[in-house]
Structure formats: structure tokens, C-alpha cells
Design an enzyme around this catalytic site. Sequence first.
Site, PDB file in Angstrom:
ATOM      1  N   THR A  16      -9.260 -38.069 -71.018  1.00 26.32           N
ATOM      2  CA  THR A  16      -8.181 -38.266 -70.053  1.00 26.32           C
ATOM      3  C   THR A  16      -7.171 -37.125 -70.077  1.00 26.32           C
ATOM      4  O   THR A  16      -6.337 -37.006 -69.177  1.00 26.32           O
ATOM      5  CB  THR A  16      -7.438 -39.594 -70.298  1.00 26.32           C
ATOM      6  OG1 THR A  16      -6.931 -39.604 -71.640  1.00 26.32           O
ATOM      7  CG2 THR A  16      -8.380 -40.789 -70.112  1.00 26.32           C
ATOM      8  N   GLY A  18      -6.182 -32.979 -72.226  1.00 22.74           N
ATOM      9  CA  GLY A  18      -6.484 -31.982 -73.230  1.00 22.74           C
ATOM     10  C   GLY A  18      -7.857 -31.348 -73.125  1.00 22.74           C
ATOM     11  O   GLY A  18      -8.403 -31.143 -72.035  1.00 22.74           O
ATOM     12  N   ILE A  19      -8.432 -31.024 -74.280  1.00 22.29           N
ATOM     13  CA  ILE A  19      -9.731 -30.372 -74.341  1.00 22.29           C
ATOM     14  C   ILE A  19     -10.793 -31.233 -73.670  1.00 22.29           C
ATOM     15  O   ILE A  19     -11.640 -30.731 -72.922  1.00 22.29           O
ATOM     16  CB  ILE A  19     -10.117 -30.062 -75.798  1.00 22.29           C
ATOM     17  CG1 ILE A  19      -9.200 -28.970 -76.372  1.00 22.29           C
ATOM     18  CG2 ILE A  19     -11.574 -29.622 -75.902  1.00 22.29           C
ATOM     19  CD1 ILE A  19      -9.409 -28.702 -77.851  1.00 22.29           C
ATOM     20  N   GLY A  20     -10.750 -32.534 -73.920  1.00 24.21           N
ATOM     21  CA  GLY A  20     -11.743 -33.430 -73.333  1.00 24.21           C
ATOM     22  C   GLY A  20     -11.731 -33.403 -71.820  1.00 24.21           C
ATOM     23  O   GLY A  20     -12.781 -33.421 -71.173  1.00 24.21           O
ATOM     24  N   SER A 141     -13.636 -28.589 -85.555  1.00 24.69           N
ATOM     25  CA  SER A 141     -12.422 -27.765 -85.624  1.00 24.69           C
ATOM     26  C   SER A 141     -12.606 -26.700 -86.683  1.00 24.69           C
ATOM     27  O   SER A 141     -13.396 -26.867 -87.622  1.00 24.69           O
ATOM     28  CB  SER A 141     -11.217 -28.639 -85.988  1.00 24.69           C
ATOM     29  OG  SER A 141     -10.090 -27.856 -86.323  1.00 24.69           O
ATOM     30  N   TYR A 154      -7.320 -35.084 -91.796  1.00 18.23           N
ATOM     31  CA  TYR A 154      -7.934 -34.593 -90.559  1.00 18.23           C
ATOM     32  C   TYR A 154      -9.080 -33.636 -90.869  1.00 18.23           C
ATOM     33  O   TYR A 154     -10.188 -33.760 -90.329  1.00 18.23           O
ATOM     34  CB  TYR A 154      -6.870 -33.890 -89.713  1.00 18.23           C
ATOM     35  CG  TYR A 154      -7.398 -33.166 -88.493  1.00 18.23           C
ATOM     36  CD1 TYR A 154      -7.770 -33.859 -87.347  1.00 18.23           C
ATOM     37  CD2 TYR A 154      -7.501 -31.773 -88.468  1.00 18.23           C
ATOM     38  CE1 TYR A 154      -8.235 -33.194 -86.217  1.00 18.23           C
ATOM     39  CE2 TYR A 154      -7.962 -31.102 -87.344  1.00 18.23           C
ATOM     40  CZ  TYR A 154      -8.330 -31.815 -86.221  1.00 18.23           C
ATOM     41  OH  TYR A 154      -8.795 -31.156 -85.114  1.00 18.23           O
TER      42      TYR A 154
END
Length: 264
Positions: A16, A18-20, A141, A154
Site C-alpha cells: 500500500t 513505500g517499496i512495496g 536488506s 530487525y
Amino acid sequence: MKIDLTGKTALVTGSTAGIGHAIAAGLADAGAKVVINGRKPAGVEAAIARLKDKHPDARVVGAAADVSTAAGCATLVKAVSQIDILVNNAGIFEPRDFFEIPDGDWTRFFETNVMSGVRLARALMPAMLKRNWGRIIFISSESAVYIPKEMIQYGFTKTAQLAISRGLAELTAGTGVTVNSVLPGPTRSDGVEGFLQAMAAQNNTTADEMAASFVKQHRPSSLLQRFASVEEIANMVVYAASPQASATNGAALRAEGGIIRSIV
């Protein structure tokens, strides 16, 4: 090279913003039908409207589900039909002192960043193998390689994604299915942009200056010497999803601007 994904259906989790969202737009531009996913129906519908406003010919549908839970993954799988391209993009991050991270946060990060991809690949990959074509891409990442001391919880999930991606690739031997990971570096996604703007206001400077300062202080080995755009990351993903990437399998594809000082 012209990438043509006509006739393919792609599912991009956490798309929805950002990167996506940039990945979804890139895949749609290449001709794929794209399933936009987010936790809330309103957010999914708003994302579809934004994408179609910029890409009127895009074939886009929505599927709201919280992929951080087993039930949410099951709901998503039930809502979609044949998926040819699965992009496991949904993820969370939070800077926090290691000694203050409770068990619940470790579990939450693992469920969101790791188990979402595990569950969706387990459900959707068998049909890809049967059809002898498919693409599964994990958005990892550079933090998978250089674990950030301020976000150890993370970094460990991003390393886990690399292990799962490579392991799943081993299951594709002799087929037309590939499984790869993409490793972005610092990227000016919506969430990061908001953070930079807030920090800039506190320090009486600009978001661009804050971004440059971050790279200089925290990612000094960067050859790019700047944040990447979400479109730059999406370009790598679209390639990995393409028929042209048929010989790219089991790889960790770096789009981190040369931060990782390694020739392999």
C-alpha cells in the site's frame, strides 16, 4: 531488454506504500496483473486508486489481510487465485536498544518479517512447481549482512530471509521456478521520508541534508553516497520476476548502493 509480464499474476505483500507500492507499480507497468495487499481494506483501496491514477492501464486488484498472522496469511491465500510471482515485501523495523527489547517484540518481528514469507511460499509455491514456472522474491536488506546495532531484532529477521530464500531455491532444481532475495540499502520510502522530515524539523535543516548526514555517519562505505529511491529497488525486483531472469536463482541480489564491501 523488454520485460513483458503479460498473462502473469503477482502478489506483493505490504504494497500500500513505500517499496512495496513501487514494486506493484513496476510489475503492473510490465503487464502483470497485481494483487495489492495491506492490513486494512481502506488502505488497500486508496493504494489502488493512487496506482491507477499514475498508471491508468494497470490491472490491479486488492486483498486486505494481516500477513503477520497465520490466519491473515490463510485469508490472503484464499482470496487470490493463481499466483505466478510472489513478492514477500511486508516488514517492520524499529530502532531500539537491544537490552530493552522484550520477548514479544522478537516474536512480532519474526512473525511479520519471516513467517509471512514462509507461510505464503508454503501455500503458493507447490502450484508454481507443478506449472513449471514461478518467481518468489524476498525483500531482505543490507541489514541482513551488516546487522545494525540499533535494530538487532530487525537484522536477524533479514538474515533469516536469506536462509529461507536459498533453501527454497534448492527445492526448484530443474524447474522453471526461481527464488531470490533483494537487499535494499537505505531507501526513501514513505515511512523513512516521514522520519527524515521530522528529524529535519527538530534540527532546523532539510530532509535532504538529514539523509546525506545519515549516509555519511551510519553507512560510510556506501558507494552511492545517498538514499536509493523506491523505484530503484523496484527495478531490481521487476527484473528478478521476469522471464529474462531465468538463470538467476538462489541469489541475494544487492541494491544497497555498494555498502557491503564484498565482491560476492
